[in-house]
Design a protein around this motif. Structure first.
Motif, PDB file in Angstrom:
ATOM      1  N   TRP A 186       0.756  -1.088  -0.117  1.00  0.00           N
ATOM      2  CA  TRP A 186      -0.002  -0.037   0.016  1.00  0.00           C
ATOM      3  C   TRP A 186       0.813   1.313   0.018  1.00  0.00           C
ATOM      4  N   TYR A 187       0.635   2.086  -0.940  1.00  0.00           N
ATOM      5  CA  TYR A 187       1.328   3.391  -1.041  1.00  0.00           C
ATOM      6  C   TYR A 187       0.298   4.519  -0.832  1.00  0.00           C
ATOM      7  N   LYS A 188       0.971   5.562  -0.211  1.00  0.00           N
ATOM      8  CA  LYS A 188       0.147   6.627   0.009  1.00  0.00           C
ATOM      9  C   LYS A 188       0.639   7.917  -0.730  1.00  0.00           C
ATOM     10  N   GLN A 189      -0.219   8.677  -1.299  1.00  0.00           N
ATOM     11  CA  GLN A 189       0.084   9.844  -2.240  1.00  0.00           C
ATOM     12  C   GLN A 189      -0.643  11.020  -1.607  1.00  0.00           C
ATOM     13  N   PRO A 190      -0.101  11.769  -0.868  1.00  0.00           N
ATOM     14  CA  PRO A 190      -0.780  13.196  -0.362  1.00  0.00           C
ATOM     15  C   PRO A 190      -0.913  14.007  -1.412  1.00  0.00           C
TER      16      PRO A 190
END
Lengths: 114, 112
Positions: B36-40
């Motif tokens: 899982w990757y987060k992209q703000p």
């Protein structure tokens, strides 16, 4: 530790022009990737490279050219830019071998083709 | 070809509450990894958590945990005690060998 740097970060170009997006990594990672990010499509792989002088097509390679003469550099060229290539482009790298190795991203290059 | 599906384009959660983001994938491989990757809003891609397919135990990283159901090819992300800084796009990703495949993303909003 610079990691992955992309240049230019922002670019506006005209239809039909050639554009090159640069990518440089300081980790000596074997694998490098180019993705484009468009609304509703997430990240789509354009090209990837397992090592210097080895490149392979990804999901959406048409209209793009890559090269990898040195391990640390992986430029992406749009030979004749089209409006459909307006997107955010991410370069990424990953260490060799174990498929559990994660992928590290650059900060992205915003390209607008008018 | 491997595919990754995230069926929730957008979700919202109240601050301090728990939210679960769904992800399913399709593969014929037995050895692979899920991420899982987060992209703000800054667009930086940040690794949140990683799961090895051969491990039964679900991965946990502080407030983030996964529910990995290998037979169902499901890999959901649970965020506990949601914070305003968790607001971002979240991408589920699959890797076997040299290929990474990403899902279309889920936009998470955190309500104060």
């Amino acid at each position: 530790d610079a990691g992955i740097t992309q240049s230019p970060r922002y670019k506006i170009t005209e239809t039909g022009r050639q554009v090159t997006l640069m990518c440089h990594q300081t980790w000596s990672h074997s694998y490098m990737f180019w993705y484009r990010q468009d609304l509703g499509h997430g990240l789509r792989l354009i090209y990837y490279s397992a090592a210097a002088d080895i490149t392979d097509k990804g999901e959406v390679p048409d209209g793009y050219v890559v090269s990898r003469s040195k391990t640390e550099n992986f430029p992406l060229t749009l030979e004749s830019a089209t409006r459909s290539q307006t997107s955010v482009y991410f370069c990424a790298s990953s260490p060799q071998g174990h498929s559990g190795n994660t992928i590290y991203f650059g900060e992205g290059s915003w390209l607008t083709v008018v | 070809a491997q595919t990754v599906t995230q069926s929730q384009p957008e979700m919202s959660v109240q601050e301090a509450e728990t939210v679960t983001l769904s992800c399913t994938y399709d593969t014929s491989e037995s050895d692979y990894y899920l991420f899982w990757y987060k992209q703000p809003p800054s667009r930086q891609m940040i690794l949140v958590i990683r799961q090895e397919a051969y491990k039964q135990q679900n991965a946990t990283e502080n407030r983030f945990s996964v529910n990995f159901q290998k037979a169902a090819k499901s890999f959901s992300l649970k965020i506990s005690d949601s914070q305003l800084g968790d607001a971002a796009m979240y991408f589920c990703a699959y890797r076997d060998g040299q290929n990474f495949v990403f899902g279309p993303g889920t936009r998470l909003s955190v309500l104060p």
